[in-house]
Design a protein around this motif. Structure first.
Motif, short mmCIF file in Angstrom:
data_model
loop_
_atom_site.label_atom_id
_atom_site.label_comp_id
_atom_site.label_asym_id
_atom_site.label_seq_id
_atom_site.Cartn_x
_atom_site.Cartn_y
_atom_site.Cartn_z
N LYS A 24 0.84 -1.19 0.00
CA LYS A 24 0.00 0.00 0.00
C LYS A 24 0.88 1.25 0.00
O LYS A 24 1.91 1.30 0.67
N THR A 25 0.46 2.24 -0.76
CA THR A 25 1.21 3.49 -0.82
C THR A 25 0.64 4.54 0.11
O THR A 25 1.25 5.60 0.31
N LYS A 53 -6.81 14.17 -0.46
CA LYS A 53 -6.20 13.80 0.82
C LYS A 53 -5.30 12.58 0.71
O LYS A 53 -4.45 12.37 1.56
N ARG A 54 -5.48 11.81 -0.33
CA ARG A 54 -4.63 10.64 -0.48
C ARG A 54 -3.16 11.05 -0.65
O ARG A 54 -2.26 10.31 -0.25
N GLU A 55 -2.92 12.20 -1.25
CA GLU A 55 -1.55 12.67 -1.38
C GLU A 55 -0.95 12.99 -0.02
O GLU A 55 0.24 12.81 0.21
N VAL A 56 -1.79 13.48 0.90
CA VAL A 56 -1.33 13.74 2.27
C VAL A 56 -1.06 12.42 2.98
O VAL A 56 -0.03 12.24 3.65
N TRP A 57 -1.97 11.46 2.83
CA TRP A 57 -1.82 10.16 3.51
C TRP A 57 -0.59 9.42 3.00
O TRP A 57 0.05 8.69 3.75
N ARG A 58 -0.26 9.58 1.72
CA ARG A 58 0.91 8.91 1.15
C ARG A 58 2.20 9.43 1.81
O ARG A 58 3.08 8.65 2.16
N VAL A 59 2.28 10.75 1.98
CA VAL A 59 3.45 11.33 2.64
C VAL A 59 3.51 10.91 4.10
O VAL A 59 4.58 10.62 4.64
N GLN A 60 2.35 10.88 4.75
CA GLN A 60 2.31 10.47 6.16
C GLN A 60 2.77 9.03 6.34
O GLN A 60 3.44 8.72 7.34
N MET A 119 6.58 17.95 1.86
CA MET A 119 5.83 18.72 0.87
C MET A 119 6.69 19.81 0.24
O MET A 119 6.52 20.15 -0.94
N GLU A 120 7.63 20.35 1.02
CA GLU A 120 8.50 21.42 0.51
C GLU A 120 9.41 20.93 -0.62
O GLU A 120 9.86 21.72 -1.44
#
Length: 209
Positions: A24-25, A53-60, A119-120
């Motif tokens: 899972k990513t 929000k999936r882009e946030v969850w991926r980074v998390q 994110m930066e």
């Protein structure tokens, strides 16, 4: 296979979990309607021009794996070979990505990292901060429409992580109108209408001759 057979017997959709050949990513939150978490996610989405929000969850999830590995290494002795080898590898990777400053190159500071630090380093954020785009959302459009290159390679993925040694090579693609390439379709059409002649119009005249 047994679960799929049982599902067919009772008329339900068979499970395809056993067919998955990749990890899972991203990971959905345990409490999907927690107000504080939702507010922080929406703040990140607005600040960095994310799609969902999936882009946030991926980074998390990436950050959670790195922090988990760091916590395990911190429980070992300072002279432990595993801590020295794996700890150095984690720090070197984060330094190369530009997520961790050079004056904080220790495992203790790895635990203090936040999603905003990753994110930066996204290509979308770097394009905006380098002044190539008018806004963070305009940066995403430029990347998706293949106007941006990193070095000699065109990159159309807004979430591409820009390394510190690649940051100075982020620029407009040579094939892009912004980088001196062929004008866009609308510009060529307006030039042809004004009599200036465009690529398509010139080609049509040659065919008629």
């Amino acid at each position: 296979r047994a679960s799929g057979r049982r599902a067919r017997e009772r008329g339900a959709m068979p499970s395809t979990t056993y067919l998955r050949v990749h990890g899972k990513t991203s990971r959905t939150p345990n409490r999907p309607f927690e107000k504080e978490r939702m507010d922080s996610e929406m703040k990140l989405i607005g600040e960095y021009g994310l799609k969902n929000k999936r882009e946030v969850w991926r980074v998390q999830l990436v950050l959670a794996k790195i922090r988990k590995a760091s916590r395990v290494l911190l429980t070992l002795d300072d002279k432990d070979p595993r801590r020295q080898f794996e700890g150095t590898a984690i720090i070197r990777r984060l330094l190369r990505m530009g997520v961790l400053p050079e004056d904080r190159a220790t495992l203790d500071y790895v635990l203090a990292l936040k999603p905003a630090d990753f994110m930066e380093r996204r290509l979308q954020t770097q394009v905006f901060k380098l002044g190539l785009a008018k806004s963070i959302h305009h940066a995403r459009v430029l990347i998706k429409q293949r106007h941006i290159r990193v070095g000699k390679q065109i990159v159309d993925v807004p979430s591409f992580m820009v390394r510190t040694d690649s940051q100075k090579h982020v620029d407009f693609a040579l094939t892009s109108p912004f980088g001196g390439g062929r004008p866009g379709r609308v510009k060529r059409k307006s030039q042809a209408a004004k009599g200036g002649g465009g690529g398509d119009a010139g080609g049509a005249e040659e065919e008629e001759d």
